[in-house]
Structure formats: C-alpha cells, structure tokens
Design a protein around this motif. Structure first.
Motif, PDB file in Angstrom:
ATOM      1  N   PHE A  48     -97.425 -16.677 -47.185  1.00 45.04           N
ATOM      2  CA  PHE A  48     -97.233 -15.647 -46.168  1.00 45.04           C
ATOM      3  C   PHE A  48     -98.539 -15.796 -44.946  1.00 45.04           C
ATOM      4  N   LEU A  49     -99.758 -16.071 -45.642  1.00 44.55           N
ATOM      5  CA  LEU A  49    -100.825 -15.947 -44.549  1.00 44.55           C
ATOM      6  C   LEU A  49    -100.532 -17.303 -43.681  1.00 44.55           C
ATOM      7  N   ASP A  50    -100.127 -18.564 -44.377  1.00 51.43           N
ATOM      8  CA  ASP A  50     -99.987 -19.634 -43.546  1.00 51.43           C
ATOM      9  C   ASP A  50     -98.993 -19.350 -42.693  1.00 51.43           C
ATOM     10  N   ASP A  51     -97.885 -18.640 -42.827  1.00 51.85           N
ATOM     11  CA  ASP A  51     -96.579 -18.618 -41.944  1.00 51.85           C
ATOM     12  C   ASP A  51     -97.137 -17.540 -40.878  1.00 51.85           C
ATOM     13  N   LYS A  52     -97.758 -16.511 -41.256  1.00 49.42           N
ATOM     14  CA  LYS A  52     -98.289 -15.598 -40.093  1.00 49.42           C
ATOM     15  C   LYS A  52     -99.618 -15.638 -39.431  1.00 49.42           C
ATOM     16  N   VAL A  53    -100.405 -16.438 -40.100  1.00 46.53           N
ATOM     17  CA  VAL A  53    -101.472 -16.663 -39.022  1.00 46.53           C
ATOM     18  C   VAL A  53    -102.069 -18.170 -39.005  1.00 46.53           C
ATOM     19  N   ARG A  57    -106.497 -19.584 -38.896  1.00 46.40           N
ATOM     20  CA  ARG A  57    -107.042 -18.230 -38.975  1.00 46.40           C
ATOM     21  C   ARG A  57    -106.819 -17.695 -40.167  1.00 46.40           C
ATOM     22  N   ALA A  58    -106.076 -18.135 -41.154  1.00 48.60           N
ATOM     23  CA  ALA A  58    -106.182 -17.874 -42.497  1.00 48.60           C
ATOM     24  C   ALA A  58    -107.544 -18.092 -43.016  1.00 48.60           C
ATOM     25  N   LYS A  59    -108.184 -19.208 -42.895  1.00 46.35           N
ATOM     26  CA  LYS A  59    -109.238 -19.522 -43.560  1.00 46.35           C
ATOM     27  C   LYS A  59    -110.407 -18.552 -42.830  1.00 46.35           C
ATOM     28  N   ARG A  60    -110.394 -18.250 -41.459  1.00 50.89           N
ATOM     29  CA  ARG A  60    -111.389 -17.247 -41.035  1.00 50.89           C
ATOM     30  C   ARG A  60    -111.369 -15.955 -41.506  1.00 50.89           C
TER      31      ARG A  60
END
Length: 111
Positions: A48-53, A57-60
C-alpha cells in the motif's frame, strides 16, 4: 513537527487503521499460525505504501514515524477504539453494499 490540526488527523487516522487491522487480524488469524496473518498484513501495508507514496517517500515517512507521538504513547485504548467504531461500522456497510453490487446469481457451477 506537523501543526496541531495535522497531528489530530494523523492520530485519528492511525487509531482507525490500528483498530481496522486488529479486527482484520481477528477474522483471518489461524490459531496455529497467527504470525502468518501478521506478516501478510505487514506485506499488504508495504505494498500500500509503495503504491500510494512510492519507495522514496515511504522511506522518508517511516524515518519520521518515530517522532510522531500519540497522546496515549502509541497505544490505542479501549475508549479510543469505541469512539471510532462508527467509522468501522460505516466501512463494513460499504463493504456489504459493494458485495451486493458485485454478487452474481448462484448457478451451481464454478467460474
């Protein structure tokens, strides 16, 4: 640190997400392998995070996550869970409506 309104939104959203995931775990967990469901939820959250952000950005966001402090010290209380239950009920109703819209008549065959 985000402004007060942003912190309130982040906190409310995190409580809803926690409670939703907790309920989902209750439904899916197998008595002999509850960790398999936990790992599946983690994988789904990562997707989900990879897809959305996106991965950068997910790492940040994950690097900033430890600085986000919930008023209850990152624990969701029973009172907080009860306050957001109407949100989960509305989500459940939405899922029921979605299912009714997509249900096909039973024909006795698979496929």
């Amino acid at each position: 640190m985000p402004m007060a309104a942003d912190v309130d939104t982040i906190e409310r959203t995190s409580i809803v997400a926690y409670t939703l995931l907790n309920e989902l775990h209750e439904v899916l967990a197998l008595p002999k392998a509850p960790d398999d469901v936990t790992l599946g939820i983690l994988m789904g959250m990562a997707m989900f995070l990879d897809d959305k952000v996106g991965p950068m950005r997910a790492k940040r966001l994950m690097a900033e996550a430890p600085t986000i402090v919930l008023k209850t010290d990152a624990h969701v209380t029973a009172d907080q869970t009860q306050r957001i239950m109407p949100v989960l009920r509305a989500f459940g109703d939405h899922l029921k409506e979605l299912r009714m819209k997509t249900e096909r008549p039973v024909t006795g065959t698979v496929g």
